[in-house]
Design a protein around this motif. Structure first.
Motif, short mmCIF file in Angstrom:
data_model
loop_
_atom_site.label_atom_id
_atom_site.label_comp_id
_atom_site.label_asym_id
_atom_site.label_seq_id
_atom_site.Cartn_x
_atom_site.Cartn_y
_atom_site.Cartn_z
N HIS A 33 0.81 -1.22 0.00
CA HIS A 33 0.00 0.00 0.00
C HIS A 33 0.84 1.27 0.00
O HIS A 33 0.32 2.35 0.10
N SER A 34 2.17 1.11 -0.07
CA SER A 34 2.99 2.28 0.22
C SER A 34 2.87 3.33 -0.88
O SER A 34 2.72 3.04 -2.06
N GLN A 35 2.95 4.54 -0.44
CA GLN A 35 2.77 5.69 -1.30
C GLN A 35 3.62 6.79 -0.73
O GLN A 35 3.79 6.86 0.47
N PRO A 36 4.17 7.65 -1.56
CA PRO A 36 5.01 8.70 -1.00
C PRO A 36 4.21 9.60 -0.06
O PRO A 36 3.04 9.87 -0.30
N ASN A 37 4.83 9.99 1.01
CA ASN A 37 4.20 10.90 1.95
C ASN A 37 5.28 11.87 2.39
O ASN A 37 6.34 11.46 2.84
N ALA A 38 4.99 13.13 2.27
CA ALA A 38 6.01 14.15 2.48
C ALA A 38 6.72 14.02 3.82
O ALA A 38 7.92 14.16 3.92
N ASP A 39 5.98 13.69 4.86
CA ASP A 39 6.58 13.73 6.19
C ASP A 39 7.11 12.39 6.66
O ASP A 39 7.99 12.33 7.49
N ALA A 40 6.58 11.32 6.17
CA ALA A 40 6.92 10.04 6.78
C ALA A 40 7.43 9.03 5.75
O ALA A 40 6.99 7.91 5.69
N GLY A 41 8.38 9.46 4.94
CA GLY A 41 8.93 8.52 3.99
C GLY A 41 7.84 7.99 3.10
O GLY A 41 7.01 8.73 2.61
N SER A 42 7.81 6.67 2.93
CA SER A 42 6.84 6.13 1.98
C SER A 42 5.71 5.39 2.69
O SER A 42 5.05 4.56 2.11
N VAL A 43 5.52 5.68 3.97
CA VAL A 43 4.47 4.99 4.70
C VAL A 43 3.16 5.72 4.53
O VAL A 43 3.08 6.94 4.66
N GLN A 44 2.12 4.97 4.26
CA GLN A 44 0.83 5.61 4.07
C GLN A 44 0.18 5.96 5.40
O GLN A 44 0.17 5.15 6.33
N SER A 45 -0.36 7.16 5.47
CA SER A 45 -0.96 7.59 6.72
C SER A 45 -2.24 6.82 7.01
O SER A 45 -3.07 6.60 6.14
N GLN A 46 -2.37 6.41 8.26
CA GLN A 46 -3.57 5.71 8.70
C GLN A 46 -4.57 6.68 9.31
O GLN A 46 -5.65 6.29 9.73
N MET A 47 -4.18 7.96 9.39
CA MET A 47 -4.98 8.91 10.15
C MET A 47 -5.65 9.93 9.24
O MET A 47 -6.07 10.99 9.70
N THR A 48 -5.78 9.64 7.95
CA THR A 48 -6.48 10.57 7.08
C THR A 48 -7.98 10.49 7.36
O THR A 48 -8.46 9.48 7.89
N LEU A 49 -8.69 11.55 7.01
CA LEU A 49 -10.13 11.61 7.33
C LEU A 49 -10.89 10.41 6.78
O LEU A 49 -11.74 9.83 7.45
N ASP A 50 -10.55 10.02 5.54
CA ASP A 50 -11.33 8.92 4.96
C ASP A 50 -11.07 7.60 5.67
O ASP A 50 -11.89 6.70 5.64
N ARG A 51 -9.92 7.48 6.33
CA ARG A 51 -9.66 6.25 7.08
C ARG A 51 -10.22 6.31 8.50
O ARG A 51 -10.38 5.29 9.16
N ILE A 52 -10.45 7.51 8.97
CA ILE A 52 -10.92 7.70 10.34
C ILE A 52 -12.44 7.57 10.43
O ILE A 52 -12.98 7.04 11.39
N LEU A 53 -13.12 8.11 9.41
CA LEU A 53 -14.58 8.24 9.53
C LEU A 53 -15.31 6.89 9.46
O LEU A 53 -14.82 5.93 8.89
N TRP A 54 -16.49 6.91 10.03
CA TRP A 54 -17.29 5.69 10.18
C TRP A 54 -17.83 5.19 8.85
O TRP A 54 -18.34 5.97 8.04
N ARG A 55 -17.70 3.90 8.63
CA ARG A 55 -18.31 3.28 7.44
C ARG A 55 -19.11 2.07 7.90
O ARG A 55 -18.57 1.20 8.57
#
Ligand SMILES: *[C@@H]1O[C@H](CO)[C@@H](O)[C@H](O)[C@H]1NC(C)=O
Ligand SMILES: *[C@@H]1O[C@H](CO)[C@@H](O)[C@H](O)[C@H]1NC(C)=O
Length: 597
Positions: free
Chosen positions: A553-575
């Motif tokens: 799942h890795s994708q470039p992320n400006a702050d954390a190397g190539s680790v994908q953030s788990q804390m983006t809104l779309d991952r946080i919100l209820w589904r």
């Protein structure tokens, strides 16, 4: 009772026999890790509190080693726990936050500890340990559909799980208010009300034939009302059902949970796990639901302490720790069990009200608390190790140590010599055993969300522990010593103040961070800033070099190397399709049969 007693005697005889043949000597040690939620370092007797009674925690310290500078990798649950489990700063696993939301908010979100991460539990499992998590997890559950359990403790090295996949929080107890986006909830609530009133009035007007009302307008209003219910009423109004659940392994066994009996159930499960495993090396991570709000009202402790309901809860925590210790000792496991006591981060200063009074932890002489970046009060926590026969009783270690040190320490003790990824912790055994004087943590980095806000430097050959704050969260109201207006400090944009030159303290002489050093008061001022800045650069290099742990799942992320953030809104919100549920969704509900306890 007769049969278990006989079995027990038989076991003791066998154990004694084994000891004679020397088998016991080679056995790998057991680990009992006990973590309290939101406990402040000033809440505990052996850390200087003289009005709260914590005899059982104090006893562990008296029989073992007490760390006085034990530092959490983050001042909030989710990132601190991720770092603890993996031995690495949370942003390496994508659990650092960039914005307002700093912890996972819904069990029905898709963020969590990535399936590719390695935890100490996973390592121990590979070394033949029986592993268990009893209590709070708060590192995610599902990725793509209900029941895939990609972030579940069972996926992360715990062969047995009983407890709260989420956390205890106010919404679990009706009448205690809401912890989750309360301002957004209020706004959405008002909007829905307005829509309802508008719709109703227009309907009246039309039915009474007072005015010509277009059907289009009515249709739009009906649509908006349904939307409001979907984004507001269902996710937020039913939070207790969505988030306050108990699972045993992959199964939801209680929804919503009965909060009152949670402490005794967790304790019972932890004790049973130890008893089941007297015969083989085990790891128990006992992660208490205490001492987060809502506070418990357990009758045996209610009104007994000198610090109101918060103090009652503290004394209950201490009692539970005593029960676990007693279980280990009475089974004859003490000499082969490393026990550890800590908190995930400091107490929350803002948590208090006029009826109950204090509801959050007390951080003693240290400045700040939960969710305040690198201020000491939010990250310096109790740290106690007990292992009779291996660790000297009553030793005190003042050197900087980290909760991330548990990972390499357990790995070392389990004789796991497999190569590993970049680690941010160090094996603590040489320090705990008194074989070395100095900690290997010359530098330590402190994060506010994903942003590095401070660095700690313990220069070789010096007693000083310098702390450089590049920015600090703004208090509200200003000067209040906490974020009382919003209840939680934030780490970005106008919510922080950048310092140029950075704020500098020497924790050795000024543990309360009350007297910033200047070039006049500290001759090494320039050198300290330079060394710290260089250390930050070297640290940053280790982040960008890194391949994402979750390779697929890795994708470039400006702050954390190539680790994908788990804390983006779309991952946080209820589904709805991720929501764990017993029964038929959305009519979730079940109760654990607790008649036997
Ligand atoms: C002891 O802990 C209680 C509860 O957190 C706190 O209110 C009190 O101020 C502490 N006392 C000391 C001396 O630290
Ligand atoms: C545990 O170790 C201590 C110190 O080595 C020793 O005095 C004690 O007898 C041991 N206890 C047991 C039950 O083996």
């Amino acid at each position: 009772m007769r049969l278990p007693l006989l079995a027990h005697l038989l076991f003791l005889l066998l154990a004694a026999g084994r000891e004679v043949t020397g088998e016991m000597v080679d056995r790998k040690p057991n680990f009992v890790l006990m973590m309290v939620d939101d406990l402040g370092i000033g809440d505990v007797g052996c850390y200087g509190n003289d009005t709260v009674r914590t005899p059982n925690i104090d006893r562990l310290a008296a029989e073992g080693v007490k760390l006085t500078q034990h530092i959490a990798a983050a001042p909030l649950c989710t990132p601190s726990r991720a770092a603890f489990m993996t031995g690495r700063y949370a942003l390496r696993s994508g659990l650092g936050s960039t914005g307002r939301v700093q912890v996972l908010l819904f069990l029905g979100g898709s963020g969590g500890l990535p399936p590719g991460e390695t935890t100490f539990a996973k390592r121990l499992q590979q070394e033949g340990y029986t592993t268990s998590l009893v209590g709070k997890w708060h590192l995610g559950l599902n990725c793509e559909q209900r029941g895939d359990h990609c972030h579940h403790p069972n996926q992360h090295g715990f062969s047995y799980f009983y407890g709260l996949p989420f956390t205890l929080f106010n919404d679990c107890m009706p009448g205690e208010g809401s912890d989750i986006m309360a301002d957004l909830q209020r706004a959405l609530g008002n909007l829905t009300m307005l829509l309802g009133v508008g719709l109703f009035s227009l309907l009246c007007v039309r039915v009474c034939g007072l005015l010509e009302v277009s059907l289009w307008l009515l249709a739009v209003l009906v649509f908006l009302s349904i939307l409001a219910a979907a984004v507001w009423y269902i996710p937020f109004k039913r939070l207790q059902t969505w988030n306050c659940i108990i699972m045993r392994n992959q199964e939801v066994i209680e929804q919503p949970m009965t909060v009152e009996t949670v402490p005794q159930r967790l304790l019972r499960e932890a004790q049973h796990f130890i008893k089941r495993n007297v015969d083989q090396p085990f790891l128990l991570f006992f992660s208490l639901a205490h001492i987060h709000t809502p506070l418990f009202k357990t009758p045996a402790f209610a009104g007994k302490s000198r610090h109101g309901r918060y103090g009652d809860n503290l004394e209950e925590v201490d009692w539970m720790i005593g029960q676990i210790t007693e279980t280990v000792d009475s089974l004859g496991l003490a000499n082969n069990t490393l026990m550890y006591f800590t908190s995930d981060h400091g107490g929350q200063l803002e948590d208090a009200d006029s009826i109950i009074g204090q509801k959050g932890g007390w951080n003693g002489i240290y400045k700040g608390g939960k969710a305040m970046g690198g201020w000491e009060g939010g990250i310096r926590v109790p740290g106690i190790f007990r292992w009779p026969g291996r660790l000297a009783a009553g030793r005190v270690v003042d050197e900087p140590t980290s909760l991330m040190d548990l990972y390499p320490t357990l790995k070392y003790l389990a004789k796991d010599t497999q190569p590993d990824r970049q680690s941010d912790g160090f094996n603590l055994m040489p320090l705990l055993e008194g074989k070395v004087e100095r900690s290997e943590h010359e530098f330590m980095f402190h994060y506010c969300g994903i942003y590095l806000n401070a660095v700690r430097w313990h220069p070789p050959g010096s007693d000083s522990v310098f702390k450089v704050h590049f920015f600090t969260p703004n208090f509200s109201p200003p000067g209040a010593g906490g974020c009382y207006d919003t209840k939680i400090c934030l780490c970005h944009g106008e919510h922080v103040t950048h310092h140029n030159p950075p704020l500098l303290y020497d924790l050795f002489h000024d543990p309360s961070e009350s007297r910033p050093l200047t070039p006049d008061t500290e001759p090494r001022h320039a050198e300290i800033l330079e060394q710290s800045t260089k250390a930050v650069e070297r640290h940053r290099d280790t982040l960008t070099d890194e391949k994402g742990s979750d390779e697929t799942h890795s994708q470039p992320n400006a702050d954390a190397g190539s680790v994908q953030s788990q804390m983006t809104l779309d991952r946080i919100l209820w589904r709805p399709w991720l929501q764990p549920c017993c029964g038929t969704f959305p009519f979730c509900g079940c109760k654990e049969d607790t008649t036997h306890i």
